[in-house]
Design a protein around this motif. Structure first.
Motif, PDB file in Angstrom:
ATOM      1  N   LYS A 106      -0.855   5.362  -7.034  1.00  0.00           N
ATOM      2  CA  LYS A 106      -0.786   4.651  -5.765  1.00  0.00           C
ATOM      3  C   LYS A 106      -1.379   3.265  -5.959  1.00  0.00           C
ATOM      4  O   LYS A 106      -2.424   3.109  -6.592  1.00  0.00           O
ATOM      5  CB  LYS A 106      -1.561   5.412  -4.678  1.00  0.00           C
TER       6      LYS A 106
ATOM      7  N   ASP B 269       0.865  -1.172   0.000  1.00  0.00           N
ATOM      8  CA  ASP B 269       0.000   0.000   0.000  1.00  0.00           C
ATOM      9  C   ASP B 269       0.906   1.227   0.000  1.00  0.00           C
ATOM     10  O   ASP B 269       1.488   1.589   1.014  1.00  0.00           O
ATOM     11  CB  ASP B 269      -0.906   0.004   1.233  1.00  0.00           C
TER      12      ASP B 269
ATOM     13  N   ALA C 108      -2.562  -0.379  -3.990  1.00  0.00           N
ATOM     14  CA  ALA C 108      -2.948  -0.949  -2.706  1.00  0.00           C
ATOM     15  C   ALA C 108      -3.632  -2.287  -2.951  1.00  0.00           C
ATOM     16  O   ALA C 108      -4.293  -2.487  -3.993  1.00  0.00           O
ATOM     17  CB  ALA C 108      -3.875  -0.007  -1.939  1.00  0.00           C
ATOM     18  N   THR C 109      -3.477  -3.197  -2.020  1.00  0.00           N
ATOM     19  CA  THR C 109      -4.097  -4.512  -2.129  1.00  0.00           C
ATOM     20  C   THR C 109      -5.610  -4.372  -2.300  1.00  0.00           C
ATOM     21  O   THR C 109      -6.255  -3.643  -1.539  1.00  0.00           O
ATOM     22  CB  THR C 109      -3.784  -5.342  -0.884  1.00  0.00           C
TER      23      THR C 109
END
Length: 751
Positions: A713, A691, A715-716
Motif C-alpha cells: 500500500k 492512498d 500513501a502520501t
C-alpha cells in the motif's frame, strides 16, 4: 558477580513511597482515538515517565509481540519455549533458562504479576514504570535512546551469557529495537522523532553480521558474509559489566543428534510462538531438548543456522530423521509477523535446500489453503508445515501462512510460453493426445498485442481431483487476480480476463496423471502483430540517436511500452531558430530537446494526444538531440507518430503550452524512487496525491519481468521499502508501479 548482586538488590529494594506512587499511576484514564494499537496507553506512559524516549515502548512491544496482547489462551510453542505475557512480551516462567523479567517488572512497578499478565494497559504502564526507574538511576535523557541500551538489557528475558551465541542473541534484540526507531514509517505512525541513530557506529564491526541476510552458527561462533561475530566487541558486552552474567558454553551441541544414515527428503516450516532472539537462546538451552536447523527474523528476514543440515535437529518428533526444519519468528494467530521480508528470505532458503542435492523438488511445495488444524499431506509433498506431517499435534505455521505466495516465491523462475495471436488453441503439457506428466509446472501467457480482453473456453477438462490443479489469473503473471483454481473433471467453461492478458499455470503432483485440458481463446482488440519496425531502431539511448533532416517529416512508433526514441540533427548559424513538433499522436507521448552533451534544454509534456511543441529561438549552430517516449508506458503498435524539426532565419512564435509545463498534481499521482541503489539492497518508493494499493514489478529495459511482483500500500508521506530481486547486474532497470488509477514506470540505476 558481586556487582550484579549489588545492582539487583538496588533495583528490587524499592522504597514504600515509590511503590505507592508507581502503583497509583495505573488509575484509569480517558482513551484517545487513534488507529495505532494501545496508543492511549503508550501516550499515558510517556506523560507519566518523560525519561523514556518516545517510540521506545512501541519498539520493544513490536520486537516482542508486534504490539499484540499475548494472553493465556495463546497456543503453546511446538518447541517448548515459554510463552511471553501481554503487549510487552514478559516472561513469567523462564523454565530454568530465560530470565523472568515479568517478576522484575512487577517488583519495580509494584503491580501484581497477575494484573500485568491479564490487562494490556497494566502490562504497558508497569513496564514503563520499571523502565523509568532504571533510566532515572542512570541519569539518562529521553532524547538520547542510544544510551538506554543497559535498560533494555536489564528488562530483557534473554540470559546474560558471554559466549558467541549468547551475545549474538542479546545484540539481535538490541538491533531489532533500535532498527524500529530508525524507520521513517514508524516515526510517522507512532509519532516519535528521528533520533538519527547510527546503527553501524552503535554495533561496530558486528553490524555487518546483525544486518546480514543470512548468518551461520557453529559450536563456537556466529558469522555472516565472511565476518565473524565478535562476542568481546558486542554492544551487550561493551554496555554491561564483565562480572554481570553466568558463562554457558557450547549449548548448541546438546540439542541435536546424528541422522544415523537416514536420507533427507522433506523440509518443515514452523512458527516459534516467540521472538527471533528468544528462539536462538532457547535452542542453546540443554533443558529445552529442542532445536531447528534455521531461524528466520520477521523484520528483515535474517536467517540464523542453529544445526548443520547433516545432523538431526529436534523439531518435529518422530519425523526428525528425514527432515530439515526452520522456525519463523512470531505467532500463528498474528499475521503481522509473516512479513514480505520473511517470506522472501525463507523462500530463498528453501530454494537453496532444493538445490542441495537432497532430491527435494520445489514443485512439491504445499500450496493448498492455510488451516488451523493438523492433517497429513502424504510423502508426496516435500516442503510443508509442521501441521502437515504425520503424528503431529502442533498446528504451525497455521491459518495465516500464505502457502500460495510461498510456493510462487520458492518456484520464482518458471518458464513461460507467451501466446500473442488474437485467437488460438492451447493444451496441457501432454499436448492434444497424451496425458500430462507428473511434477509439472506449465505456465502459459495469452497476451495478444493490443488486446483489451481475452476470452478462454474449455472444450475438455480432466485433472487428478484435489491433487493436480490449473490456476488461471486475470493478468500477466501469478501475482494478478485469480480467476479460478480448478481440479477434477468439472469443466471451467468460459473465463474472461478483462486486463487483456490471461496467465495459466498447471501443477501436477508426484503420482497419477490424467488427460488434461484443451481450450480455445479469442481476444478483443488483439492482433497477431508485435511491434512494427521503423527505420530508426535501435535508438534507445542518446549515443544511439539516429540522424534526421530538418524541415522533413519522420514517422516512427513508440512500441513496446518501454520504448524510448532518440534522434539527432544539426542547426546552422543562419537558420538558427528551431521548432520541434510531435504530432499524429495515438497516445500521450512526451518530447524533449537535449544538447550533444546530454543536458536537457526544453521539455513538452502536454496531456493526452495533444501535439507536443518545443521552440528554441537563437540556437547556436550545433548538434542537438530529441527524445520521444510514452507517458507512463503509453504505446501503440498501429499508429506512427510524426516528428518534424523545422529551422528558419526568423524567430518562431512561442508555443501555446510553455516548455516544462507540468501536469497539475491533482490530475495524476506521482511516484518516485531513490536512485541509485546497490545490487541486493533496497530502494524507497514515495508517492504524492495517492492512498491505496500498489503492485511493484522490476523489469529490464525490454519490459520483461525480473522476479516476483510485490504488493503493498502506498500513501502520501509514507515511504515504502522495496527489496530488489537478488543477483541483479549493475545497470538501468524499469520499476513498474501499478496504482489503482494508472501505471507509472520509474528508471532505477543499480550499481
Amino acid at each position: 558477580m558481586k556487582k550484579f548482586l549489588l545492582v539487583s538488590c538496588t533495583l528490587l529494594g524499592l522504597a514504600p513511597g515509590l511503590r505507592a506512587q508507581t502503583g497509583s499511576r495505573l488509575a484509569p484514564t480517558t482513551a484517545i482515538s487513534t488507529a495505532t494499537p494501545y496508543a492511549a496507553d503508550f501516550a499515558e506512559a510517556y506523560r507519566l515517565y518523560p525519561v523514556i524516549p518516545r517510540g521506545m515502548l512501541e519498539a520493544v512491544a513490536y520486537t516482542q509481540t508486534h504490539i499484540r496482547h499475548i494472553g493465556a489462551e495463546e497456543q503453546a510453542s511446538c518447541m517448548g519455549m515459554p510463552l511471553p505475557a501481554g503487549v510487552m512480551g514478559l516472561i513469567a516462567d523462564g523454565k530454568g533458562h530465560f530470565r523472568e523479567n515479568l517478576r522484575l517488572v512487577a517488583q519495580l512497578s509494584d503491580v501484581s504479576v497477575e494484573r500485568i499478565k491479564a490487562d494490556p494497559r497494566s502490562n504497558i504502564l508497569a513496564y514503563a514504570a520499571a523502565y523509568a526507574r532504571l533510566a532515572n538511576e542512570r541519569q539518562l535523557r529521553a532524547n538520547m535512546p542510544a544510551r538506554h541500551l543497559p535498560v533494555l538489557l536489564a528488562l530483557s528475558e534473554l540470559p546474560l551469557d558471554r559466549d558467541a551465541l549468547g551475545t549474538f542473541a542479546l545484540d539481535s534484540h538490541l538491533y531489532s529495537v533500535l532498527t524500529f526507531l530508525t524507520r521513517p514509517e514508524n516515526q510517522s505512525r507512532y509519532g516519535f522523532p528521528d533520533y538519527k541513530l547510527d546503527l553501524p557506529a552503535i554495533f561496530g564491526a558486528n553490524y555487518r553480521v546483525l544486518s546480514a541476510g543470512t548468518t551461520q552458527v557453529s559450536e563456537r561462533q556466529v558469522q555472516a558474509e565472511g565476518q565473524v561475530f565478535d562476542p568481546g566487541g558486542s554492544t551487550y558486552s561493551l554496555t554491561s559489566s564483565t562480572d554481570y552474567g553466568p558463562a554457558l558454553t557450547n549449548l548448541t551441541t546438546c540439542n541435536f543428534s546424528s541422522r544415523s544414515g537416514t536420507a533427507i527428503t522433506h523440509y518443515a516450516i514452523h512458527t516459534v510462538q516467540g521472538t527471533y532472539a528468544g528462539c536462538i537462546s532457547w535452542f542453546k538451552n540443554c533443558s529445552s531438548s529442542v532445536s531447528a536447523h534455521y531461524v528466520v527474523r520477521s523484520s528483515d528476514g535474517q536467517v540464523t543456522q542453529m544445526v548443520t543440515e547433516a545432523n538431526k535437529a529436534w523439531h518435529i518428533g518422530s519425523e526428525n530423521p528425514y527432515t530439515i526444519g526452520t522456525e519463523h519468528e512470531g505467532y500463528v494467530n498474528d499475521a503481522s509477523w509473516y512479513t514480505t521480508a520473511m517470506y522472501t528470505s525463507s523462500a530463498a532458503l528453501a530454494r537453496d535446500i532444493v538445490g542441495s542435492g537432497y532430491g527435494i523438488s520445489g514443485l512439491r511445495t504445499f500450496y493448498g489453503a492455510a488451516t488451523t488444524g493438523t492433517f497429513s499431506t502424504g510423502a508426496c509433498v516435500k516442503i510443508k508445515g509442521h501441521q502437515h506431517f504425520p503424528n503431529q499435534t502442533h498446528t504451525d505455521p497455521g491459518v495465516n501462512w500464505d502457502w500460495e505466495r510461498f510456493y510462487t516465491l520458492v518456484n520464482n523462475a518458471p518458464t513461460v510460453s507467451t501466446l500473442t495471436a488474437a485467437t488460438g488453441t492451447l493444451y496441457d503439457a501432454g499436448g492434444p493426445s497424451a496425458n500430462y506428466p507428473d511434477d509439472v509446472r506449465q505456465c502459459q501467457l495469452i497476451a495478444p498485442t493490443g488486446a483489451s480482453s481475452v476470452r478462454l473456453t474449455f472444450s475438455s477438462f480432466d485433472l487428478e481431483n484435489a491433487y493436480d490443479h490449473l490456476l488461471v489469473y486475470n493478468g500477466a503473471n501469478n501475482q494478478a487476480p485469480l480467476l479460478g483454481k480448478f481440479s477434477g473433471t468439472t469443466n471451467p467453461g468460459t473465463l474472461t480476463a478483462s486486463s487483456g492478458k490471461m496467465y495459466l499455470e498447471l501443477r501436477s503432483d508426484c503420482a497419477t496423471t490424467r488427460a488434461g485440458f484443451a481450450a480455445s481463446w479469442s481476444s478483443v482488440g488483439g492482433g497477431t502483430a508485435s511491434c512494427p519496425t521503423d527505420s530508426y531502431e535501435a535508438n534507445e539511448t542518446l549515443a544511439a540517436g539516429k540522424s534526421i533532416g530538418v524541415n522533413v517529416n519522420n514517422l516512427a512508433y513508440v512500441c513496446p511500452a518501454t520504448d524510448v526514441d532518440w534522434y539527432q540533427f544539426t542547426s546552422s548559424s543562419t537558420n538558427n531558430n528551431i521548432k520541434v513538433t510531435l504530432s499524429t499522436l495515438p497516445a500521450d507521448y512526451e518530447l524533449q530537446l537535449y544538447t550533444a552533451g546530454g543536458t536537457l534544454l526544453y521539455s513538452s509534456t502536454s496531456a493526452s494526444t495533444t501535439a507536443e511543441t518545443i521552440v528554441y529561438n537563437g540556437a547556436p549552430a550545433a548538434t542537438y538531440y530529441v527524445r520521444v517516449y510514452g507517458y507512463n508506458g503509453a504505446t501503440s503498435n498501429t499508429t506512427a507518430y510524426t516528428l518534424r524539426v523545422s529551422t528558419q532565419a526568423t524567430a518562431w512564435a512561442a508555443p501555446e503550452t510553455p516548455a516544462f509545463a507540468s501536469r497539475q498534481a491533482a490530475e495524476k499521482p506521482q511516484v518516485s524512487i531513490t536512485n541509485p541503489v546497490q545490487s541486493g539492497d533496497r530502494a524507497w518508493l514515495s508517492v504524492t496525491g495517492y492512498d491505496g494499493p500498489a503492485e511493484i514489478q522490476l523489469r529490464n529495459t525490454q519490459g520483461q519481468p525480473l522476479g516476483a511482483g510485490f504488493r503493498t500500500k502506498l500513501a502520501t508521506g509514507q515511504p515504502v521499502r522495496y527489496a530488489l530481486p537478488g543477483g541483479l547486474q549493475p545497470g538501468v532497470y524499469l520499476v513498474m508501479v501499478q496504482l489503482s488509477t494508472h501505471v507509472e514506470y520509474l528508471r532505477l540505476l543499480v550499481q
